[in-house]
Scaffold this motif. Structure first.
Motif, PDB file in Angstrom:
ATOM      1  N   UNK A 110      23.363  11.754  -4.697  1.00 16.77           N
ATOM      2  CA  UNK A 110      24.042  10.547  -4.775  1.00 16.77           C
ATOM      3  C   UNK A 110      25.027  10.357  -4.178  1.00 16.77           C
ATOM      4  N   UNK A 111      25.376   9.265  -4.032  1.00 10.84           N
ATOM      5  CA  UNK A 111      26.981   8.552  -3.258  1.00 10.84           C
ATOM      6  C   UNK A 111      27.537   9.557  -2.651  1.00 10.84           C
ATOM      7  N   UNK A 112      27.281  10.420  -1.345  1.00 11.62           N
ATOM      8  CA  UNK A 112      27.447  11.585  -1.061  1.00 11.62           C
ATOM      9  C   UNK A 112      29.010  11.584  -0.335  1.00 11.62           C
ATOM     10  N   UNK A 113      29.333  12.680   0.413  1.00 17.33           N
ATOM     11  CA  UNK A 113      30.953  12.146   0.791  1.00 17.33           C
ATOM     12  C   UNK A 113      31.016  10.958   1.587  1.00 17.33           C
ATOM     13  N   UNK A 114      29.939  11.484   2.551  1.00 17.49           N
ATOM     14  CA  UNK A 114      30.114  10.089   3.759  1.00 17.49           C
ATOM     15  C   UNK A 114      29.906   8.720   3.233  1.00 17.49           C
ATOM     16  N   UNK A 115      29.282   8.792   2.193  1.00 21.15           N
ATOM     17  CA  UNK A 115      29.117   7.663   1.590  1.00 21.15           C
ATOM     18  C   UNK A 115      30.768   7.080   0.806  1.00 21.15           C
ATOM     19  N   UNK A 145      30.449   9.138 -11.180  1.00 23.93           N
ATOM     20  CA  UNK A 145      29.624   8.176 -11.798  1.00 23.93           C
ATOM     21  C   UNK A 145      28.454   7.888 -10.961  1.00 23.93           C
ATOM     22  N   UNK A 146      28.290   7.458  -9.531  1.00 24.69           N
ATOM     23  CA  UNK A 146      26.860   7.693  -9.151  1.00 24.69           C
ATOM     24  C   UNK A 146      26.134   8.335  -9.973  1.00 24.69           C
ATOM     25  N   UNK A 147      26.621  10.233  -9.466  1.00 21.45           N
ATOM     26  CA  UNK A 147      25.577  10.969  -9.635  1.00 21.45           C
ATOM     27  C   UNK A 147      25.280  10.815 -11.136  1.00 21.45           C
ATOM     28  N   UNK A 186      25.601  -0.034 -10.418  1.00 19.21           N
ATOM     29  CA  UNK A 186      23.963   0.933  -9.997  1.00 19.21           C
ATOM     30  C   UNK A 186      24.123   0.842  -8.479  1.00 19.21           C
ATOM     31  N   UNK A 187      25.348   1.972  -8.735  1.00 16.78           N
ATOM     32  CA  UNK A 187      25.902   2.005  -7.047  1.00 16.78           C
ATOM     33  C   UNK A 187      24.328   2.703  -5.973  1.00 16.78           C
ATOM     34  N   UNK A 188      23.584   4.153  -6.690  1.00 20.69           N
ATOM     35  CA  UNK A 188      22.755   4.101  -5.601  1.00 20.69           C
ATOM     36  C   UNK A 188      21.546   3.435  -5.491  1.00 20.69           C
ATOM     37  N   UNK A 189      20.959   2.731  -6.806  1.00 18.31           N
ATOM     38  CA  UNK A 189      20.339   1.313  -6.160  1.00 18.31           C
ATOM     39  C   UNK A 189      20.277   0.573  -5.081  1.00 18.31           C
TER      40      UNK A 189
END
Length: 309
Positions: free
Chosen positions: A208-213, A198-200, A162-165
């Motif tokens: 979710x999980x933008x390019x910077x992240x 996958x996060x999206x 659960x990357x976003x969380x």
């Protein structure tokens, strides 16, 4: 085959790689050790031997909660704290692992690890696909580093981290591959793209999980997890010059509007044109500076025959 510290250091220097030696610990015997106490004894000896080498670091590597019992894990927690050495462990990799742990002990693996005083900023928790909201908050609060292995998890059907969380909770996420048997190409750029996509898909949120992240997960966050963020992981004065150059002039990354987006979503590892480790060139204009490719291929073929026979 096992190597002494001098062999490891010479290998790191010869091929120009920064290495982190995993100090493996298991309950069952192998060619390296007969029991957990011997694994620990040898782990400490290897740590002492390699700590003087610039390109070599070490980390305790108890495989997983289901292969290492409480007593050695408690000792690892103590040694990790005293020596300030990271602990790398496969944790909450599958729903089955978590369910079996609860059935056998009444505790989820993270609860048990917490009780053993391993849930802290020295822990690199690998996989982490099965997490409750409370566990996500506890991981972030404790400063645990999560090594996300998206392609291995997908290939093995293990679940999805659960990357976003975790990011929203403030946890440090970095990237891993797990290993060649469950990942195949060990391509960090591909892993970064898979993690972002996958996060999206998992969260249903295109932001979710933008390019910077994603870039941070592949660079500085990994350095933080290894306790090396003061030396590597970002381009800053005073840090070691561990750098890569990516050729974005190739067809698959044209036209070029946003270089960061192109690196995350379009670039291939075959576009890495130059590599420097500690300021020393290891790849120059797509040509290896130190590696003997013919010898590597011959060794690979020899091992393939040996393993297949």
């Amino acid at each position: 085959m096992f190597f002494h510290a001098d062999d490891i250091a010479r290998c790191a220097d010869r091929i120009g790689m920064r290495l982190v030696v995993g100090l493996i610990v298991l309950d069952f015997p192998s060619a390296w050790a007969s029991d957990a106490d011997e694994y620990l004894h040898k782990a400490l000896a290897v740590h002492d031997e390699v700590r003087g080498y610039d390109l070599v670091d070490s980390a305790f590597a108890p495989h997983a909660p289901y292969t290492v019992s409480d007593e050695p894990l408690h000792k690892i927690a103590m040694y990790s704290n005293e020596l300030d050495v990271p602990v790398h462990m496969h944790l909450h990799e599958t729903a089955r692992e978590v369910a079996e742990a609860e059935q056998q002990s009444g505790l989820r693996p993270l609860q048990r690890i917490d009780q053993l005083e391993l849930l802290n900023a020295n822990l690199i928790a690998v996989h982490m696909t099965e997490l409750t909201e409370f566990e996500i908050e506890r991981v972030a609060e404790a400063g645990v580093h999560v090594a996300h292995c998206p392609e291995s998890n997908l290939k093995l059907g293990s679940g999805i981290c659960p990357v976003t969380a975790l990011l929203d909770a403030g946890a440090n996420l970095c990237l891993g591959t797990d290993g060649a048997a469950s990942n195949n190409d060990l391509d960090l750029l591909g892993e970064m793209r898979s993690a972002a996509l996958l996060a999206k898909g998992y969260s249903g949120d295109a932001s979710a999980c933008n390019t910077r992240q994603a870039i941070e997960m592949a660079t500085i966050n990994g350095a933080r997890a290894l306790g090396l963020a003061d030396r590597i992981g970002s381009v800053e004065a005073g840090k070691r010059a561990d750098l890569i150059a990516i050729d974005l002039g190739q067809l698959n990354t044209q036209p070029l509007y946003d270089p960061v987006s192109q690196v995350v979503y379009a670039a291939s590892s075959r576009q890495v044109s130059d590599v420097w480790i500690d300021g020393e060139p290891q790849l120059r204009d797509f040509e290896f500076c130190r590696l003997d490719i013919d010898r590597i291929l011959a060794n690979a073929a020899a091992w393939a025959r040996k393993i297949g026979s």
